[in-house]
Design a protein around this motif. Structure first.
Motif, mmCIF file in Angstrom:
data_model
loop_
_atom_site.group_PDB
_atom_site.id
_atom_site.type_symbol
_atom_site.label_atom_id
_atom_site.label_comp_id
_atom_site.label_asym_id
_atom_site.label_seq_id
_atom_site.Cartn_x
_atom_site.Cartn_y
_atom_site.Cartn_z
ATOM 1 N N SER A 300 1.600 -2.101 -6.785
ATOM 2 C CA SER A 300 2.393 -0.882 -6.927
ATOM 3 C C SER A 300 3.879 -1.160 -6.730
ATOM 4 N N THR A 301 4.203 -2.175 -5.971
ATOM 5 C CA THR A 301 5.587 -2.612 -5.807
ATOM 6 C C THR A 301 5.555 -4.050 -5.331
ATOM 7 N N VAL A 311 1.611 -1.134 0.023
ATOM 8 C CA VAL A 311 1.490 -1.668 -1.333
ATOM 9 C C VAL A 311 0.024 -1.525 -1.741
ATOM 10 N N THR A 312 -0.216 -0.959 -2.910
ATOM 11 C CA THR A 312 -1.575 -0.832 -3.429
ATOM 12 C C THR A 312 -1.771 -1.853 -4.548
ATOM 13 N N PHE A 313 -2.800 -2.691 -4.377
ATOM 14 C CA PHE A 313 -3.164 -3.664 -5.404
ATOM 15 C C PHE A 313 -4.287 -3.081 -6.246
ATOM 16 N N THR A 341 -5.151 -1.098 -0.155
ATOM 17 C CA THR A 341 -3.791 -0.701 0.199
ATOM 18 C C THR A 341 -3.397 -1.446 1.466
ATOM 19 N N VAL A 342 -2.195 -2.017 1.454
ATOM 20 C CA VAL A 342 -1.797 -2.963 2.490
ATOM 21 C C VAL A 342 -0.405 -2.607 2.998
ATOM 22 N N THR A 343 -0.181 -2.843 4.284
ATOM 23 C CA THR A 343 1.167 -2.771 4.852
ATOM 24 C C THR A 343 1.564 -4.156 5.346
ATOM 25 N N ASP A 369 -0.821 -13.606 -7.936
ATOM 26 C CA ASP A 369 0.253 -12.874 -8.607
ATOM 27 C C ASP A 369 1.479 -13.776 -8.745
ATOM 28 N N LEU A 370 2.033 -13.802 -9.946
ATOM 29 C CA LEU A 370 3.186 -14.653 -10.191
ATOM 30 C C LEU A 370 4.411 -14.181 -9.414
#
Length: 547
Positions: A300-301, A311-313, A341-343, A369-370
């Motif tokens: 998400s960012t 951040v949501t993957f 979802t992670v902080t 993720d690149l």
């Protein structure tokens, strides 16, 4: 005889009269002993062996005495068997020969008068080795029936040998070199027995000599559709020796091998039953190795500016049914959710990877993720410049500054000040005037273009002028005699929060030097020596000072 003491050998049995005539030349004398010498007839030694007298070691022969007595009964027998074994003294006896050879047998008999006779039969007993059996078959392996086998007899032995073959299927023959036809599949033991003219016999059993097995190549494997890196189990259903070609360059000669395919695609499996034999048979089949699934996701960012920002993957893989996330620096650091979802509690640059399993059970390679997640918390700083004496009206120049990631920025609208008295500003650098005494908290909040914020506070004191005054009583006197009490006669005493007394000496000098100080409102001071004292008194209220 004409000698005085003759010796005579009687060669014939009988009773003999002996006459002795002696003479002295002029006269003679005669003595006759009638029946004086008795000569007994000798016994006649003889024997016969009980047939057979030829055989194989150990070979036992029975011997029977057939001697004829002379003039007395035979009382002793002595047998010599010709093999250096101990004598036998029995009338009738038996003997076992352990070694091969031709043996001469002798018998000596003695009668009651001591008369002896013996007889010897040369090469009377023959002991020979049994036949040594060897045979061969022109073919021992067949794939079908009827199957004919030609047997070659290579047996060696003495003189005449007879044979008995057993073919393992209930059939036999006495032919020396037979041919036999098998009519049923199976494994057969072949036996040959050879007997020579002495009755010596040998047998050779050839176990599993003939093998008649119809071969049909047949196999199976599981699973029939697999993923790269997964083990495949192969099974030999032909019940024979075998060899395998797995289609990817791999091979095996095990009956039930395992194999791992590392590439996807369709591979031809070749199974060879009874390889290298006349019964060899081959069959093929195809196995499908699936494509590995490909893991993919989005974030998400990629920029995090505070530890509460999440951040949501989002999994974007195809046909995924299981997920294994490795989230470096995140909370949680691992997840099996499809879209976690992670902080991020700490600043840094962090990689995230995903491994998936598809509906066929195939596991992907990890996908990373690149673009890493950058965690950078912005900071704000307050700098200000004003007069040393904080007295109203007090004008202060405030300057705002801060740090933030290169991925972000703070524009002109991202600055917000509060000065503690209700006043505000949205400029990065601003001037503000305090008109009312007080202890004020200054707050600067910056907001980045991506919405991240940082806040910093500072404090400032602003006071008003007070009226300093000094009161003391001194009637005069000598140094060191009395302490002097100084009183603050300042107003407003309820507001003053700072007192600073300094006592300067003028003794023997044109310059001042300090002889005493105090931060009390009403200090007591002792003076030592002759002097003239200058008093400096500073009072303050919230950093606003008067002297």
């Amino acid at each position: 005889a004409t000698i005085q003491t003759p010796s005579v050998n009687y060669v014939n049995p009988g009773v003999y009269t002996v006459t002795l005539i002696v003479s002295n030349g002029t006269s003679t004398d005669t003595e006759i002993k009638t029946g004086f010498i008795t000569v007994y007839a000798l016994p006649d030694a003889n024997f016969a062996g009980v047939a057979p007298l030829s055989g194989c070691p150990p070979f036992n022969v029975m011997f029977n005495d057939s001697s004829i007595q002379g003039d007395g009964n035979i009382s002793q027998w002595q047998w010599d068997f010709g093999d250096a074994s101990p004598y036998s003294v029995s009338q009738n006896t038996s003997h076992t020969y352990s070694l091969i050879g031709n043996y001469t047998v002798s018998l000596q008999v003695t009668d009651e008068h001591g008369c002896k006779d013996d007889t010897t039969f040369q090469s009377y007993v023959n002991v020979a080795n049994p036949p040594v059996i060897q045979f061969a078959a022109d073919n021992t392996t067949f794939c079908s029936v009827p199957s004919s086998v030609n047997f070659t007899n290579n047996t060696t032995g003495t003189e005449t040998i007879t044979y008995l073959w057993s073919f393992g299927d209930g059939s036999d023959t006495t032919d020396a070199n037979p041919t036999h036809t098998y009519t049923s599949p199976g494994t057969y033991d072949v036996s040959l027995t050879a007997t020579d003219q002495y009755g010596c016999q040998s047998t050779l059993d050839s176990i599993n000599c003939i093998n008649i097995t119809p071969v049909v190549a047949l196999f199976h494997f599981n699973p029939d559709s697999v993923c790269p890196g997964q083990t495949v189990y192969f099974y030999n259903d032909a019940d024979t020796t075998c060899s395998w070609l797995f289609g990817d360059g791999g091979s095996s000669s095990l009956s039930d091998p395992t194999h791992i395919y590392y590439a996807s695609g369709n591979f031809t499996i070749t199974f060879i039953a009874a390889p290298g034999t006349i019964c060899q048979d081959t069959i093929t089949d195809t196995i499908t190795i699936r494509q590995l699934p490909v893991a993919a996701f989005s974030a998400s960012t990629h920029y995090v500016c505070n530890n509460s920002m999440s951040v949501t993957f989002t999994d974007t893989s195809a046909n995924s049914v299981s997920w294994n996330w490795s989230i470096n620096g995140g909370t949680p650091s691992n997840s099996t959710s499809q879209n976690p979802t992670v902080t991020y509690p700490n600043e840094g640059t962090f990689q995230t990877s995903l491994l998936i399993i598809d509906s066929y059970g195939c596991t992907s390679l990890p996908y990373t993720d690149l673009i890493p997640i950058t965690v950078d918390f912005p900071t704000a700083n307050i700098n200000w410049n004003g007069l040393p004496n904080h007295c109203i009206p007090y004008d202060v120049a405030f300057t705002g500054s801060g740090t933030w990631t290169t991925y972000d920025n703070v524009s002109n609208t991202g600055w917000y000040w509060t000065f503690g008295d209700g006043g505000t500003s949205t400029s990065q650098d601003t001037n503000f005037t305090y008109n009312t005494p007080g202890n004020y908290t200054i707050t600067l909040t910056i907001t980045t273009d991506s919405g991240c914020t940082a806040t910093v506070t500072d404090s400032i004191k602003v006071g008003s002028h007070q009226n300093p005054g000094i009161l003391y009583t001194y009637a005069g006197g000598c140094a060191n005699d009395d302490s002097i009490l100084f009183f603050s006669n300042s107003t407003d005493t309820l507001l003053i929060d700072y007192w600073d007394w300094t006592f300067f000496s003028h003794f023997d000098t044109d310059s001042l030097f300090t002889v005493a100080t105090s931060s009390l409102e009403d200090p007591i001071v002792d003076f030592h020596g002759n002097d003239s004292i200058t008093i400096q008194y500073i009072i303050g209220y919230l950093e606003c000072k008067d002297t």
